[in-house]
Write a protein that holds these residues in place. Structure first.
Motif, PDB file in Angstrom:
ATOM      1  N   GLN A 177      13.399   6.901  -4.108  1.00 50.42           N
ATOM      2  CA  GLN A 177      12.723   7.869  -3.253  1.00 50.42           C
ATOM      3  C   GLN A 177      11.770   8.738  -4.066  1.00 50.42           C
ATOM      4  OE1 GLN A 177      15.287  10.052  -0.650  1.00 50.42           O
ATOM      5  NE2 GLN A 177      13.733  11.515  -0.059  1.00 50.42           N
ATOM      6  N   GLY A 178      12.223   9.193  -5.242  1.00 51.19           N
ATOM      7  CA  GLY A 178      11.361  10.008  -6.094  1.00 51.19           C
ATOM      8  C   GLY A 178      10.147   9.243  -6.578  1.00 51.19           C
ATOM      9  N   GLN A 209       7.725   8.647  -3.587  1.00 48.99           N
ATOM     10  CA  GLN A 209       7.017   9.872  -3.238  1.00 48.99           C
ATOM     11  C   GLN A 209       5.931  10.191  -4.263  1.00 48.99           C
ATOM     12  OE1 GLN A 209       7.685  11.836  -0.285  1.00 48.99           O
ATOM     13  NE2 GLN A 209       5.630  12.448  -0.922  1.00 48.99           N
ATOM     14  N   ILE A 253       2.975   7.919  -3.633  1.00 44.34           N
ATOM     15  CA  ILE A 253       2.240   8.369  -2.436  1.00 44.34           C
ATOM     16  C   ILE A 253       1.367   9.562  -2.784  1.00 44.34           C
ATOM     17  CG2 ILE A 253       2.496   9.447  -0.164  1.00 44.34           C
ATOM     18  CD1 ILE A 253       4.984   7.714   0.239  1.00 44.34           C
ATOM     19  N   GLU A 254       1.918  10.521  -3.545  1.00 42.48           N
ATOM     20  CA  GLU A 254       1.155  11.703  -3.937  1.00 42.48           C
ATOM     21  C   GLU A 254      -0.025  11.320  -4.816  1.00 42.48           C
ATOM     22  OE1 GLU A 254       1.397  14.747  -2.949  1.00 42.48           O
ATOM     23  OE2 GLU A 254       3.225  14.560  -1.755  1.00 42.48           O
ATOM     24  N   VAL A 308       2.308  17.827   6.043  1.00 42.15           N
ATOM     25  CA  VAL A 308       2.838  16.487   5.810  1.00 42.15           C
ATOM     26  C   VAL A 308       3.527  15.968   7.072  1.00 42.15           C
ATOM     27  CG1 VAL A 308       3.210  16.868   3.340  1.00 42.15           C
ATOM     28  CG2 VAL A 308       5.049  17.364   4.960  1.00 42.15           C
ATOM     29  N   GLU A 361       6.783  13.232   7.990  1.00 45.40           N
ATOM     30  CA  GLU A 361       7.871  12.489   7.374  1.00 45.40           C
ATOM     31  C   GLU A 361       7.946  11.062   7.926  1.00 45.40           C
ATOM     32  OE1 GLU A 361      11.531  14.579   7.619  1.00 45.40           O
ATOM     33  OE2 GLU A 361      10.880  16.195   6.278  1.00 45.40           O
ATOM     34  N   VAL A 397      10.323   9.829   3.055  1.00 47.02           N
ATOM     35  CA  VAL A 397       9.179  10.270   2.260  1.00 47.02           C
ATOM     36  C   VAL A 397       8.271  11.157   3.106  1.00 47.02           C
ATOM     37  CG1 VAL A 397       9.206   8.248   0.743  1.00 47.02           C
ATOM     38  CG2 VAL A 397       7.869   8.190   2.856  1.00 47.02           C
ATOM     39  N   LYS A 398       7.429  11.929   2.441  1.00 50.64           N
ATOM     40  CA  LYS A 398       6.493  12.817   3.116  1.00 50.64           C
ATOM     41  C   LYS A 398       5.071  12.346   2.837  1.00 50.64           C
ATOM     42  CE  LYS A 398       9.565  16.822   2.803  1.00 50.64           C
ATOM     43  NZ  LYS A 398       9.747  18.211   2.305  1.00 50.64           N
ATOM     44  N   ILE A 399       4.327  12.100   3.912  1.00 47.08           N
ATOM     45  CA  ILE A 399       2.955  11.601   3.790  1.00 47.08           C
ATOM     46  C   ILE A 399       1.988  12.757   4.047  1.00 47.08           C
ATOM     47  CG2 ILE A 399       1.250   9.984   4.698  1.00 47.08           C
ATOM     48  CD1 ILE A 399       3.570   8.208   5.554  1.00 47.08           C
TER      49      ILE A 399
END
Length: 234
Positions: free
Chosen positions: A30-31, A34, A37-38, A63, A65, A77-79
């Protein structure tokens, strides 16, 4: 006991996936996802979060989710949203399977250390054409080290572990600017009720007596107790 690189990475992936009922691998994946994505969002916008640049094309606007299904479980994750235009990570494009590829990125980053070229090649293979910066690679690898260190130092005194399996494999790793073969030792415990978990792992130059003794002593110092049978090859 040496294995080919792909088999060694697969063995390490299996060990981390089994650790803590899969929670460790989910947190790591997950980290990493993310962070990727960032990095892609920063390339799309032309600036990192809170950064002012002349190449900025738009601004972040909160963002949204999204749950991403992988073989290690669902990852939240946050987009980033943008004020003008739209952004959606190429990693999450429809019909694109990221689980196996993301595992590869994580394992290569962890085993090879901060290798910008290696990780950047893997990221591009995932579909992020913009690649990833050296600082982002460093941050991802640092996060991996933090998660693994927390897992391998956790207390083991909650319940007795009568059965312990010991094994090792060899992986190529970057050490002091050189790529060398390193021994990865892994201890897996089984409780009386059949629950299995990875107790710990460590990396050393070779499977020497002193290295194994240090590793096993560290398990005892963390609270491992009630051992009745230890299973190992050779």
């Amino acid at each position: 006991m040496a294995l080919e690189a792909q088999s060694a990475l697969s063995a390490l992936t299996d060990a981390l996936t089994a650790a803590d009922d899969g929670q460790l691998m989910r947190r790591i994946l997950q980290g990493a996802l993310q962070a990727l994505i960032e990095a892609e969002a920063a390339a799309h916008i032309g600036a990192d979060r809170h950064e002012r640049t002349s190449t900025r094309t738009t601004q972040r606007n909160g963002v949204r989710e999204k749950l991403v299904a992988t073989t290690s479980g669902d990852l939240a994750v946050k987009i980033p949203k943008t004020r003008t235009g739209s952004f959606f990570p190429s990693l999450l494009a429809p019909r694109r399977r990221i689980d196996r590829a993301l595992h590869a990125v994580v394992m290569e980053a962890y085993v090879h250390g901060v290798s910008t070229r290696k990780v950047d090649d893997l990221v591009e293979a995932l579909g992020v054409d913009s690649g990833i910066s050296k600082s982002e690679v460093s941050r991802i690898c640092a996060d991996l080290d933090t998660e693994v260190a927390a897992f391998t130092s956790r207390p083991l005194d909650a319940q007795a572990t009568p059965y312990v399996f010991l094994d090792a494999t060899y992986c190529k790793a970057r050490l002091r600017g050189r790529v060398v073969s390193q021994a990865v030792v892994i201890a897996t415990g089984v409780t009386a009720d059949g629950h299995r978990e990875v107790l710990g792992c460590d990396v050393g130059d070779a499977e020497t007596f002193d290295f194994w003794k240090q590793f096993l002593t560290s398990l005892r110092d963390r609270g491992l107790h009630g051992v009745q049978l230890v299973i190992s090859d050779q």
